[in-house]
Design a protein around this motif. Sequence first.
Motif, PDB file in Angstrom:
ATOM      1  N   LEU A   1     -12.257 -33.796 -22.685  1.00  0.00           N
ATOM      2  CA  LEU A   1     -12.314 -34.303 -21.103  1.00  0.00           C
ATOM      3  C   LEU A   1     -11.707 -35.689 -21.124  1.00  0.00           C
ATOM      4  N   ARG A   2     -10.789 -35.675 -20.249  1.00  0.00           N
ATOM      5  CA  ARG A   2     -11.191 -37.763 -19.764  1.00  0.00           C
ATOM      6  C   ARG A   2     -12.022 -37.801 -18.567  1.00  0.00           C
ATOM      7  N   SER A   3     -12.382 -38.892 -18.687  1.00  0.00           N
ATOM      8  CA  SER A   3     -13.514 -39.702 -17.826  1.00  0.00           C
ATOM      9  C   SER A   3     -13.170 -39.097 -15.811  1.00  0.00           C
ATOM     10  N   SER A   4     -12.379 -38.761 -15.525  1.00  0.00           N
ATOM     11  CA  SER A   4     -12.577 -37.946 -13.975  1.00  0.00           C
ATOM     12  C   SER A   4     -13.197 -36.835 -14.311  1.00  0.00           C
ATOM     13  N   ARG A   5     -13.242 -35.983 -15.476  1.00  0.00           N
ATOM     14  CA  ARG A   5     -13.602 -34.834 -15.405  1.00  0.00           C
ATOM     15  C   ARG A   5     -13.086 -34.137 -15.052  1.00  0.00           C
ATOM     16  N   GLU A   6     -11.372 -34.510 -14.697  1.00  0.00           N
ATOM     17  CA  GLU A   6     -10.402 -33.450 -14.447  1.00  0.00           C
ATOM     18  C   GLU A   6      -9.124 -33.591 -14.896  1.00  0.00           C
ATOM     19  N   SER A   7      -9.320 -33.783 -16.285  1.00  0.00           N
ATOM     20  CA  SER A   7      -8.166 -33.752 -16.837  1.00  0.00           C
ATOM     21  C   SER A   7      -8.994 -32.865 -18.744  1.00  0.00           C
ATOM     22  N   VAL A   8      -7.461 -33.415 -19.163  1.00  0.00           N
ATOM     23  CA  VAL A   8      -8.443 -33.148 -20.444  1.00  0.00           C
ATOM     24  C   VAL A   8      -7.524 -33.537 -21.779  1.00  0.00           C
ATOM     25  N   ARG A   9      -7.809 -34.269 -22.259  1.00  0.00           N
ATOM     26  CA  ARG A   9      -6.611 -34.939 -23.066  1.00  0.00           C
ATOM     27  C   ARG A   9      -5.677 -33.920 -24.027  1.00  0.00           C
ATOM     28  N   GLN A  10      -4.659 -34.369 -24.391  1.00  0.00           N
ATOM     29  CA  GLN A  10      -3.526 -32.988 -25.401  1.00  0.00           C
ATOM     30  C   GLN A  10      -3.923 -33.154 -26.753  1.00  0.00           C
ATOM     31  N   THR A  11      -4.661 -31.956 -27.183  1.00  0.00           N
ATOM     32  CA  THR A  11      -4.618 -32.308 -28.084  1.00  0.00           C
ATOM     33  C   THR A  11      -4.801 -30.403 -28.668  1.00  0.00           C
ATOM     34  N   SER A  12      -5.098 -30.661 -30.438  1.00  0.00           N
ATOM     35  CA  SER A  12      -4.512 -28.538 -30.653  1.00  0.00           C
ATOM     36  C   SER A  12      -5.944 -28.219 -29.783  1.00  0.00           C
ATOM     37  N   LEU A  13      -7.147 -28.598 -29.215  1.00  0.00           N
ATOM     38  CA  LEU A  13      -7.706 -27.266 -28.471  1.00  0.00           C
ATOM     39  C   LEU A  13      -7.663 -26.799 -27.359  1.00  0.00           C
ATOM     40  N   LEU A  14      -7.139 -28.482 -26.443  1.00  0.00           N
ATOM     41  CA  LEU A  14      -6.153 -27.655 -25.349  1.00  0.00           C
ATOM     42  C   LEU A  14      -5.147 -26.846 -25.444  1.00  0.00           C
ATOM     43  N   THR A  15      -4.108 -26.449 -26.740  1.00  0.00           N
ATOM     44  CA  THR A  15      -3.081 -26.111 -26.722  1.00  0.00           C
ATOM     45  C   THR A  15      -3.672 -24.938 -26.706  1.00  0.00           C
ATOM     46  N   THR A  16      -5.006 -24.704 -27.850  1.00  0.00           N
ATOM     47  CA  THR A  16      -5.287 -22.814 -28.254  1.00  0.00           C
ATOM     48  C   THR A  16      -6.283 -22.059 -26.500  1.00  0.00           C
ATOM     49  N   ALA A  17      -6.620 -23.647 -26.075  1.00  0.00           N
ATOM     50  CA  ALA A  17      -7.087 -23.010 -24.562  1.00  0.00           C
ATOM     51  C   ALA A  17      -6.202 -22.014 -23.935  1.00  0.00           C
ATOM     52  N   GLN A  18      -4.858 -22.758 -23.611  1.00  0.00           N
ATOM     53  CA  GLN A  18      -3.788 -22.982 -22.789  1.00  0.00           C
ATOM     54  C   GLN A  18      -3.268 -21.144 -23.325  1.00  0.00           C
ATOM     55  N   SER A  19      -2.822 -21.066 -24.792  1.00  0.00           N
ATOM     56  CA  SER A  19      -2.006 -19.913 -25.529  1.00  0.00           C
ATOM     57  C   SER A  19      -3.594 -18.464 -25.087  1.00  0.00           C
ATOM     58  N   ILE A  20      -4.507 -18.818 -25.036  1.00  0.00           N
ATOM     59  CA  ILE A  20      -5.680 -17.641 -24.956  1.00  0.00           C
ATOM     60  C   ILE A  20      -5.059 -17.620 -23.123  1.00  0.00           C
ATOM     61  N   LEU A  21      -5.457 -18.403 -22.115  1.00  0.00           N
ATOM     62  CA  LEU A  21      -5.119 -18.171 -21.297  1.00  0.00           C
ATOM     63  C   LEU A  21      -3.656 -17.720 -20.725  1.00  0.00           C
ATOM     64  N   GLU A  22      -2.918 -17.776 -21.537  1.00  0.00           N
ATOM     65  CA  GLU A  22      -1.527 -17.160 -21.292  1.00  0.00           C
ATOM     66  C   GLU A  22      -1.463 -15.429 -22.002  1.00  0.00           C
ATOM     67  N   GLY A  23      -2.031 -15.793 -22.663  1.00  0.00           N
ATOM     68  CA  GLY A  23      -2.712 -14.022 -23.554  1.00  0.00           C
ATOM     69  C   GLY A  23      -3.307 -13.385 -22.002  1.00  0.00           C
ATOM     70  N   ILE A  24      -4.299 -13.957 -21.851  1.00  0.00           N
ATOM     71  CA  ILE A  24      -4.691 -12.623 -20.358  1.00  0.00           C
ATOM     72  C   ILE A  24      -3.801 -13.110 -19.524  1.00  0.00           C
ATOM     73  N   PHE A  25      -2.774 -13.755 -18.944  1.00  0.00           N
ATOM     74  CA  PHE A  25      -2.744 -13.645 -18.231  1.00  0.00           C
ATOM     75  C   PHE A  25      -1.317 -12.229 -18.783  1.00  0.00           C
ATOM     76  N   ASN A  26      -0.583 -12.460 -19.683  1.00  0.00           N
ATOM     77  CA  ASN A  26       0.095 -11.032 -19.723  1.00  0.00           C
ATOM     78  C   ASN A  26      -0.080  -9.604 -19.711  1.00  0.00           C
ATOM     79  N   ALA A  27      -1.436  -9.881 -20.267  1.00  0.00           N
ATOM     80  CA  ALA A  27      -2.727  -8.535 -20.311  1.00  0.00           C
ATOM     81  C   ALA A  27      -2.078  -8.019 -18.324  1.00  0.00           C
ATOM     82  N   ALA A  28      -2.543  -8.819 -17.829  1.00  0.00           N
ATOM     83  CA  ALA A  28      -2.525  -8.630 -16.711  1.00  0.00           C
ATOM     84  C   ALA A  28      -0.481  -8.624 -16.053  1.00  0.00           C
ATOM     85  N   ARG A  29      -0.393  -9.254 -16.939  1.00  0.00           N
ATOM     86  CA  ARG A  29       1.711  -9.473 -16.425  1.00  0.00           C
ATOM     87  C   ARG A  29       1.298  -7.560 -15.715  1.00  0.00           C
ATOM     88  N   ALA A  30       1.402  -7.303 -17.475  1.00  0.00           N
ATOM     89  CA  ALA A  30       1.769  -5.550 -18.118  1.00  0.00           C
ATOM     90  C   ALA A  30       0.899  -5.065 -16.956  1.00  0.00           C
TER      91      ALA A  30
END
Length: 439
Positions: A374-403
């Motif tokens: 987390l950045r100091s404002s606690r409203e955004s996340v640094r662009q790291t591999s952890l963020l990319t992994t989290a985003q891919s998991i969320l996108e996968g959850i959405f794809n389950a709902a999309r189907a």
Amino acid sequence: MPKKHLHEPEFATIGRKTSDINVKISYKIIQLFSEGLYRSPTKAVEELVANAFDAGASRVDVHISPDLASADSTIVTVDDGTGMDRAGLKSHWLIGVSGKRAPGFHPPKKRKQIGRFGIGKLATYVLANRLTHITKVGGHYYSTSMNYRRIPERDSGTVATKPVRLPLRQLTEAQARIAVGTLLPDPPVGIAGLPLFGKDAPANWTVAILSDLKDMATQLRLGRLKWVLSTSMPLGDDFRLYVNGSRIEPEKEKGKRIETWVIGRDLTVIPWPAPTEDLQATIDAATPEDSPVHFGLTHPQLGRITGKADLFEDLLTGGKAEEVGRSHGFFVYVRDRLINLDDEYFGINSNKLRHGTFSRFRCEVHIDRLDEELRSSRESVRQTSLLTTAQSILEGIFNAARAKHEAFEEAQRPGAQATKRVAATPDRKSTRLNSSHLG
């Protein structure tokens, strides 16, 4: 333009001065960490509420003057947390230093501490020229008052050349009554508020006062503030929050659901692009089965991921309610606090998220391991591999709902129901018709 105070208010000066707190902060730093990071007028209020949560408060009352443009208007929070004695007030004004995550620190009520950077208090600078604390600990009353106007503007470097001296005062009960008496409605608006004196008063409490308000304070909207607090804070029976006498309840989804998925129970295998092979369904045996964290998925780097996703029949977008806040998209929580209040996509390319489904989709997910990013404002996340992994998991959850949503839409097409009924016709009826025709 609001009329500014030309004198020290009584609530900030009453009591006996016992010492000074030397606050080392430059004008440039306070601009960077407040105006640069905290651009929303609701953020300062949210930060005060978050401080109360970290202090173990079971109740917080927020009182906002009806006319925020008047010279004597104030924004006040009252909480029954641990309070701050002399040492606590001195520690509070260490800029960029926080002991909330220090080894050996035992948080009140074993709560996961929201604060981490020691700069949240500076969010108040965008709304007010003065921040005053009046607090009770162990039967004693203390106060400090930061007048941000006293920070020299010529001190333009990032390191303060001269500290700002905050008088640390000790008050009698009578003086404490006078100090807060003109700030809070009597009786409080709508309800019997948190009593600060008498037999029903908590042993410890803190009153935080924003005064000498700035122009941005006039942009504060109660509807928006209530939505932000209901969505971003961990509200419940052990942490109750009131704004001008009205209790703030956790935001509830409205509408008929097509389906709900609990992560780790209903969603144990998440579609592409989630790293399916790295996700393992886990159970927290220490929590009851109906707890939102009982089921989850564990990732080797992201740690445990919990939450749920909902798909609704009707749109969650549009309408008057959306003027104060959204009901759709991703709601990502870190240590029980929402970190993407106004980013429904959580940084995911919107072209990857089918709009017809996304506008009916809501996913609340808790990923505490992102706290390190987390950045100091606690409203955004640094662009790291952890963020990319989290985003891919969320996108996968959405794809389950999309189907699921595409299958639902297909079933609702004109003629689809008739086809479904024909397909479900018993075989014996078909046989009888054929026999009649042959005979």
